[in-house]
Design an enzyme around this catalytic site. Structure first.
Site, PDB file in Angstrom:
ATOM      1  N   GLY A  88     -27.948  29.105   5.138  1.00 11.85           N
ATOM      2  CA  GLY A  88     -26.531  28.764   5.175  1.00 11.85           C
ATOM      3  C   GLY A  88     -25.764  29.926   5.774  1.00 11.85           C
ATOM      4  N   CYS A  89     -24.452  29.779   5.843  1.00 20.01           N
ATOM      5  CA  CYS A  89     -23.695  30.866   6.487  1.00 20.01           C
ATOM      6  C   CYS A  89     -22.959  31.728   5.471  1.00 20.01           C
ATOM      7  CB  CYS A  89     -22.761  30.316   7.552  1.00 20.01           C
ATOM      8  SG  CYS A  89     -21.623  29.128   6.944  1.00 20.01           S
ATOM      9  N   ILE A  90     -23.314  31.629   4.175  1.00 23.43           N
ATOM     10  CA  ILE A  90     -22.733  32.570   3.206  1.00 23.43           C
ATOM     11  C   ILE A  90     -23.849  33.169   2.368  1.00 23.43           C
ATOM     12  CG2 ILE A  90     -20.384  31.747   2.964  1.00 23.43           C
ATOM     13  CD1 ILE A  90     -21.364  29.989   0.650  1.00 23.43           C
ATOM     14  N   PRO A 100     -16.978  27.402   4.448  1.00 23.53           N
ATOM     15  CA  PRO A 100     -18.053  27.112   3.488  1.00 23.53           C
ATOM     16  C   PRO A 100     -17.897  27.778   2.130  1.00 23.53           C
ATOM     17  CG  PRO A 100     -18.926  28.001   5.553  1.00 23.53           C
ATOM     18  CD  PRO A 100     -17.450  28.001   5.700  1.00 23.53           C
TER      19      PRO A 100
END
Lengths: 422, 105
Positions: B103-105, A162
């Site tokens: 989210g993952c960040i 991501p």
């Protein structure tokens, strides 16, 4: 009696799983890896191809050549898995029965799920760097870009790595400065999320990074259409972002064969997987790892590598009739290239968000967490060698534990309560 | 954490108004949260989404994404944006009394 483990996918997860299993299983266990081609792409290298920092042929090797002796490699397309019958059906009608199945087929790019993406302008003004052919074509387009609007848009999560679209923005800023045309090119990062960084501590540390580099940010933009002919992104709520050059990261889904396999996948085609044991929900003799799972952690090689320990231990437990270990904690570890020979590093798991600190040795490092440094960049470059020679053969990376280590991290910035991934 | 009162009941919310403890939520609170966020009245279509969000979160520990909502809730993505302007997954999560999707960040 001989037993057979079938592994679908000869990428990061499939290769390291096959090699580790070959080491721990006896000669009475047959291991077969199935993939549709013999081209293993070092995916972290895809980010560098558009900037001429890696050549396409440098990051591709034979899949078969990465597998230890005693692992069979089968070149075939998977049609579907019949989990109740413990059988894989291949295109062309052949079947392979298994005692244990490992699904490691990665994620698929789905440009066709976004109106217009892959149509008008594809290969001229619209590219992706998430697959090699388009990343290579993008290099030529970037080399000619000397004015206008460069837009980078991950259509929606989940995507592989991501942070990669953000890294692309940072490297583009550096690349265009080096070429002396940065002032004439506007770079805009368009995201479906409400910020570039959404984890609170990382956000507090890194929110200013885009602004400092003069990169515009468009948030909560849900791309409904890519209009290549007119050069614009259109959102579901009718906002528009114009572009001269679009770097799109298409929607991702699970492997196509998962969608054709009753009970194996979720609504996006990712394998429904226990987040701690890596056993698939569909049957006790099916496991999954890597980008193909629906686990709420990053889709990244580091995660796949950390999952390897749990996967191999639990397949051994399953074959021995023992209970499985719920030992995978969602550990993820990602370098973030920021350009100018520097990189950030983040280290986190299901429950602990990225925090400042030192890695891998507490307080000593040599790598800094959530902080730009040249050492982090050097480590990212060195990782390519480690990938082919340590990670894929199934060896442990020195000093790095499969589970997240809290020592050396600034825990004063915890806790946060999270509502799961987007 | 911000202590708040909704429908006369104390609730724990984060700085953006998302529930930290989903068990404190009641259906009566949803209308008040919706009004605060620019939705005058919750219709049956809103409730289809809210109930789906909440059930999914309580079953899985994760809030569904917009893509999952579009595929599973019975409400297409375009309509989701009409019902919950700007960020359907986020706004529906807030009204459904579950923590903010991250989210993952």
């Amino acid at each position: 009696m001989s037993r057979r483990i079938v592994i679908l996918g000869g990428g990061t997860g499939g290769t390291l799983a096959a090699n580790r299993l070959r080491r721990v299983c006896g000669a009475d266990v047959e291991i077969i890896v199935v993939d549709r081609d013999d081209r293993h792409v070092y995916q972290p290298g895809l980010l560098f191809v558009p900037f001429g920092l890696a050549e396409p042929e440098e990051i591709v090797r034979s899949r078969r050549a990465q597998l230890h002796d005693g692992v069979d490699f089968r070149l075939a397309e998977v049609e579907h898995v019949d989990a109740p019958a413990s059988t894989v059906h291949l295109a062309g009608g052949e079947t392979i029965a298994y005692d244990v199945l490992v699904v490691a087929s990665g994620a698929a790019l789905l440009p066709e799920e976004t109106e217009g993406l892959g149509g008008a302008g594809w290969g001229q003004e619209v590219f992706t760097f998430f697959e090699l052919e388009s990343a290579t074509a993008l290099a030529a387009a970037l080399a000619e870009l000397d004015r206008g609007r460069l837009v980078v848009n991950p259509v929606d999560m989940p995507i592989k790595c991501p942070v990669a679209p953000l890294e692309f923005c940072f490297l583009a800023d550096w690349y265009l400065r080096e070429r002396g045309v940065r002032d004439a090119v506007q770079i805009t990062y368009v995201t479906s999320l409400d910020a570039a960084f959404t984890k609170p501590v990382a956000s507090a540390h890194l929110a200013g990074l885009l602004a400092a580099k003069g990169i515009a940010l468009e948030t909560e933009f849900a791309t409904g259409q890519v209009d290549g002919a007119q050069g614009r992104l259109v959102s579901y709520d009718d906002r528009e972002v114009p572009f001269d050059l679009l770097v799109s990261i298409p929607l991702h889904g699970g492997p196509a064969h998962v969608g054709r396999s009753p009970g194996l996948g979720d609504e996006l085609g990712f394998v429904a997987t226990d987040p701690h044991t890596l056993q698939a929900r569909v049957a006790p003799n099916v496991f999954a790892l890597g980008d193909a799972t629906n686990l709420p952690t990053s889709k990244a090689g580091s995660v796949t590598h950390f999952e390897g320990d749990t996967l191999v231990a639990n397949i051994a437990h399953h074959l021995a009739g023992e209970p499985l270990e719920p030992s995978f904690d969602g550990h993820s570890n990602c370098f973030i290239e920021t350009g100018f020979h520097k990189a950030l590093l983040i280290d986190f798991n299901y429950d602990v968000e990225p925090l400042p600190g030192r890695f891998p040795e507490p307080h000593l490092g040599p790598l800094a967490l959530l902080k730009e440094s040249r050492m982090n960049h050097m480590a990212k470059l060195a990782f390519q060698w480690m990938y082919w020679h340590v990670l894929l053969p199934g060896r442990d990376l020195p000093g790095i534990s499969p589970q997240l280590q809290l020592a050396g991290k600034d825990l004063s910035q915890l806790p946060t309560l999270q509502g799961g991934p987007r | 954490m911000t202590p708040e009162t909704l429908e006369g009941t104390p609730v724990e919310l984060d700085a953006e108004g998302f529930f930290l403890r989903p068990e404190q939520w009641t259906r009566d609170m949803a209308d008040a949260i919706a009004r605060e966020n620019g939705i005058a009245e919750l219709t049956d279509r809103h409730w289809t989404v809210i109930d789906f969000m909440r059930t999914t979160y309580l079953d899985t520990g994760s809030a569904p994404s917009i893509r999952s909502l579009g595929k599973l809730s019975g409400v297409p993505i375009k309509e989701l944006y009409g019902l919950f302007p700007k960020g359907p997954a986020k706004l529906a999560a807030k009204i459904a009394g579950i923590p903010k999707p991250r989210g993952c960040i």
